[in-house]
Design an enzyme around this catalytic site. Structure first.
Site, PDB file in Angstrom:
ATOM      1  N   SER A   1       2.772  52.154  -1.720  1.00  0.00           N
ATOM      2  CA  SER A   1       1.695  51.587  -0.899  1.00  0.00           C
ATOM      3  C   SER A   1       2.283  50.831   0.284  1.00  0.00           C
ATOM      4  O   SER A   1       3.348  50.199   0.169  1.00  0.00           O
ATOM      5  CB  SER A   1       0.828  50.630  -1.725  1.00  0.00           C
ATOM      6  OG  SER A   1      -0.093  49.950  -0.895  1.00  0.00           O
TER       7      SER A   1
ATOM      8  N   TYR B   1      -1.057  43.979  -7.659  1.00  0.00           N
ATOM      9  CA  TYR B   1      -0.959  45.390  -7.261  1.00  0.00           C
ATOM     10  C   TYR B   1       0.229  45.593  -6.324  1.00  0.00           C
ATOM     11  O   TYR B   1       1.032  46.518  -6.514  1.00  0.00           O
ATOM     12  CB  TYR B   1      -2.255  45.822  -6.584  1.00  0.00           C
ATOM     13  CG  TYR B   1      -2.181  47.178  -5.932  1.00  0.00           C
ATOM     14  CD1 TYR B   1      -2.282  48.341  -6.688  1.00  0.00           C
ATOM     15  CD2 TYR B   1      -2.011  47.306  -4.550  1.00  0.00           C
ATOM     16  CE1 TYR B   1      -2.204  49.595  -6.094  1.00  0.00           C
ATOM     17  CE2 TYR B   1      -1.937  48.537  -3.950  1.00  0.00           C
ATOM     18  CZ  TYR B   1      -2.032  49.687  -4.719  1.00  0.00           C
ATOM     19  OH  TYR B   1      -1.947  50.929  -4.122  1.00  0.00           O
TER      20      TYR B   1
END
Length: 254
Positions: free
Chosen positions: A147, A160
């Site tokens: 990400s 996350y």
């Protein structure tokens, strides 16, 4: 013939969104694709239908990640699926796309949320790779979906972002470890990508415009923007690239 003809690929989390588009792209390039899903069989079947409609080959396999014996279950289904095609349990391309998220700032993170995110995004990925290596051919490809949250401050979802940082670190270690086998290991870091999961975040024109403004191209990313990069990394054309975390965010927040 596609550049991946004769290859076998496994894409985790391939029933929808980025995973579905990656699986479809690899199948279009000639690979036999194992489409992993957790619970939504109808969505996995839609992926299979999409692949079949373009002349590709794929089969679905069900396994929950982030639980005990998850990798064993995954590969049991994988081996059985290949057997139906008369193929030995061999793997050429592993795309670790499956993941989970959870919006929570540092004062909102609970042990339960932290454990769930890391169980799926980091721990499961490690053991899926570990067991996949028993089946992977020399010169194989491992592509991890990370990400863009790992290169910016992302306090809105700190656990996350931390889990994806672990993915980047694992990518580096694997690349060095597996170099003697000719296996390349790279990560792709998407930014905001338009999928069904994040429909609520772009529910108004103003919200969509704000998300688009993050990219230097002033648009929201599409799953194909990521899938095309993954397909390149899965091909022989990427043979001299390993240990890299490739930004796939359209220059977001530069």
């Amino acid at each position: 013939m596609g550049v991946l003809t004769g290859k076998t690929a496994l894409v985790t989390g391939a029933s929808r969104g980025i995973g579905r588009t990656i699986a479809t792209k690899l199948a279009q390039e000639g690979a036999l694709v194992a489409v992993h899903f957790h619970a939504d069989r109808a969505a996995a079947d839609k992926t299979l239908d999409t692949i079949a409609s373009s002349g590709g080959q794929a089969f679905a396999l069900k396994a929950q990640l982030g639980v005990p014996q998850d990798a064993e279950t995954l590969y049991g289904e994988f081996d059985a699926g290949l057997a139906r095609y008369g193929r030995a349990p061999r793997l050429d391309i592993l795309v670790n796309n499956a993941g989970t998220s959870g919006s929570a700032r540092i004062d909102e993170v609970t042990p339960e949320l932290f454990d769930r995110i890391f169980a799926v995004n980091a721990k499961a990925l490690l053991f899926v790779v570990q067991q996949g290596l028993q089946r992977m051919r020399e010169g194989g490809r491992i592509i991890n979906v990370s990400s863009a949250a790992t290169r910016i401050a992302y306090p809105e979802s700190v656990a996350y972002a931390m889990s994806k940082g672990a993915v980047d670190t694992l990518t580096l270690a694997l690349a060095k470890e597996l170099g003697p086998r000719g296996i390349t290991v790279n990560a792709v870091r998407p930014g905001f990508i338009e999928t069904d999961m994040n429909r609520a975040k772009r529910s108004t024109p103003e919200a969509a415009a704000q998300l688009a403004s993050w990219s230097v191209f002033d648009r929201i990313g599409q799953p194909s923007d990521v899938a095309d990069i993954v397909a390149f990394l899965a091909s022989d054309a990427s043979r001299w690239i390993t240990g890299q975390c490739i930004d796939a965010s359209g220059g977001s927040r530069l």
